[in-house]
Enzyme design. Structure first.
Site, PDB file in Angstrom:
ATOM      1  N   HIS A 136       6.428   5.508   2.386  1.00 35.56           N
ATOM      2  CA  HIS A 136       6.137   5.366   3.812  1.00 35.56           C
ATOM      3  C   HIS A 136       4.764   4.710   4.026  1.00 35.56           C
ATOM      4  O   HIS A 136       4.633   3.716   4.740  1.00 35.56           O
ATOM      5  CB  HIS A 136       6.191   6.752   4.462  1.00 35.56           C
ATOM      6  CG  HIS A 136       5.843   6.775   5.922  1.00 35.56           C
ATOM      7  ND1 HIS A 136       6.777   6.956   6.899  1.00 35.56           N
ATOM      8  CD2 HIS A 136       4.654   6.643   6.562  1.00 35.56           C
ATOM      9  CE1 HIS A 136       6.192   6.940   8.074  1.00 35.56           C
ATOM     10  NE2 HIS A 136       4.893   6.753   7.896  1.00 35.56           N
ATOM     11  N   GLU A 137       3.739   5.273   3.372  1.00 34.78           N
ATOM     12  CA  GLU A 137       2.372   4.761   3.563  1.00 34.78           C
ATOM     13  C   GLU A 137       2.223   3.360   2.993  1.00 34.78           C
ATOM     14  O   GLU A 137       1.499   2.534   3.542  1.00 34.78           O
ATOM     15  CB  GLU A 137       1.351   5.698   2.915  1.00 34.78           C
ATOM     16  CG  GLU A 137       1.313   7.099   3.501  1.00 34.78           C
ATOM     17  CD  GLU A 137       1.081   7.113   5.009  1.00 34.78           C
ATOM     18  OE1 GLU A 137       0.474   6.168   5.550  1.00 34.78           O
ATOM     19  OE2 GLU A 137       1.548   8.070   5.650  1.00 34.78           O
ATOM     20  N   HIS A 157       3.230   0.772   5.450  1.00 29.23           N
ATOM     21  CA  HIS A 157       2.139   0.487   6.408  1.00 29.23           C
ATOM     22  C   HIS A 157       1.147  -0.476   5.773  1.00 29.23           C
ATOM     23  O   HIS A 157       0.736  -1.458   6.378  1.00 29.23           O
ATOM     24  CB  HIS A 157       1.363   1.764   6.750  1.00 29.23           C
ATOM     25  CG  HIS A 157       2.070   2.698   7.674  1.00 29.23           C
ATOM     26  ND1 HIS A 157       2.606   2.299   8.865  1.00 29.23           N
ATOM     27  CD2 HIS A 157       2.310   4.031   7.585  1.00 29.23           C
ATOM     28  CE1 HIS A 157       3.149   3.348   9.466  1.00 29.23           C
ATOM     29  NE2 HIS A 157       2.989   4.410   8.712  1.00 29.23           N
TER      30      HIS A 157
HETATM   31 ZN   LIG Z   1       3.300   6.421   9.159  1.00 28.00          ZN
END
Ligand SMILES: [Zn+2]
Length: 377
Positions: free
Chosen positions: A68-69, A72
């Site tokens: 997830h990170e 980003h």
């Molecule tokens: Zn996030």
């Protein structure tokens, strides 16, 4: 409090760091999976098997948060922002930005990347779960089911439109793009973030009172964390606005007391610490900066040895962590101070010490500035 971090590995040039507090989350997840979720969805297995599944679940969560990170971070890099890396701590993960998004579109794309990645991962794990077979539940299908579930949860939770969650960043980006006012957009989305945090706190209390202690505590802690983070991000924005574009030179104190590396610790204490009452002293020889010595280093030497040990032996050498150039944007200095926890930086040009930049001086300036701005409406 939770500051011990170590680097797990490097991925696509990003450092993935694990804060030791994450282990608390990992253990709680493994424990609650082994005790509750897995025995209820795949009954009839041995206790040890449930524990193995629980540990696998914790590693799956670790992987899911990194995934997830990382998305980003990758979007951020594509949009030309510098990233420090990814840190995993007790409430999940954060992608640490060196720069803030410069426009609404960048912020929106960066924010939406995380939940999309989580939903994709949830879909993939759910397909694997179907493939392994949901009709005959096994240890493997149980773990796959959990992976799908936890990614769905990660994606959905992060879509809540309260800053600093991803949904809140998306909302801020939309408001920012609409009215071109970043301050107002941050205030609105941070207020929703704070409200959501408060709702979680109340929910946590309710769940706790009903006897579900661990879940209740968890909601409560996440709510507190979100409330804090929402409040802080608005303050940080105000700070950024107030000091952006100013140079370090403007805020540094050029009147500094320096010490020679050759003097003893005893002299440092009697002639400097007890005379000028400063906590830290740059160490300078022949006009060249060597390092810095503070009461923290003095405390590592037992007093009977103060006569025999020199400042040179105990000082911290000057590095890029404790020095800064005079023409650097003071916002960079501020960011570095909040990242490293150092409240003082030595201002250096061509190995010559020009002054000291103290967090307390920046704070005083900000207090005055905000005070005057409030007065002028
Ligand atoms: Zn996030």
């Amino acid at each position: 409090m939770f500051t011990r971090r170590f680097t797990l590995f490097k991925l696509f040039g990003f450092e993935v760091k694990l804060d030791l507090s994450w282990l608390v989350l990992g253990f709680l997840v493994a424990w609650s999976l082994a005790q509750g979720m897995f025995p209820s969805i795949v009954p009839g297995l041995a206790r040890e098997t449930y524990w193995l599944m629980g540990v696998a679940g914790a590693f799956g969560l670790l992987f899911s948060i990194i995934f997830h990170e990382l998305s980003h971070a990758l979007v951020a890099r594509r949009r030309g922002l510098r990233m420090h890396g990814i840190t995993l701590f007790i409430f999940g993960g954060v992608a640490e930005m060196a720069d803030e998004p410069r426009d609404a579109k960048t912020e929106f794309l960066m924010a939406v990347g995380g939940p999309i990645a989580s939903f994709v991962l949830a879909f993939v794990f759910y397909q694997l779960y179907l493939f392994v077979g949901r009709d005959t539940p096994t240890a493997v299908s149980g773990v796959l089911y959990y992976f799908a579930f936890v990614n769905l949860l990660l994606g959905a939770f992060n879509l809540v439109p309260g800053f600093p969650l991803d949904g809140g960043r998306m909302l801020r980006a939309a408001l920012w793009g609409w009215k071109k006012d970043l301050r107002w957009a941050t205030r609105v989305s941070a207020a929703i973030g704070g409200g959501f945090g408060m709702a979680l706190i109340l929910l946590g209390v309710l769940v706790f009172v009903q006897g579900n202690f661990v879940t209740g505590m968890w909601y409560f802690l996440i709510g507190m964390f979100l409330r804090n983070a929402a409040g802080m991000s608005y303050q940080q924005l105000l700070v950024r606005d107030a000091i952006k574009g100013e140079s370090v030179r403007r805020f540094m104190n050029p009147q500094i007391v320096t010490v020679d590396p050759g003097i003893t610790v005893a002299r440092l204490v009697s002639d400097f610490v007890y005379q000028s009452h400063h906590k830290a002293y740059p160490v300078v020889q022949y006009d060249r900066l060597m390092g810095i010595v503070s009461t923290d280093q003095i405390k590592t030497v037992p007093p009977p040895e103060w006569d025999r040990r020199t400042v040179h032996e105990i000082m911290l050498p000057s590095t890029s962590d404790n020095t800064i150039g005079p023409d650097t944007d003071v916002l960079n200095a501020w960011n570095r101070m909040s990242r490293t926890g150092k409240s003082r930086l030595m201002v250096v040009e061509n190995k010559k010490l020009l002054g000291m930049l103290a967090l307390s001086d920046l704070m005083k300036f900000l207090a005055l500035k905000f005070d005057l701005e409030r007065a002028s409406g």
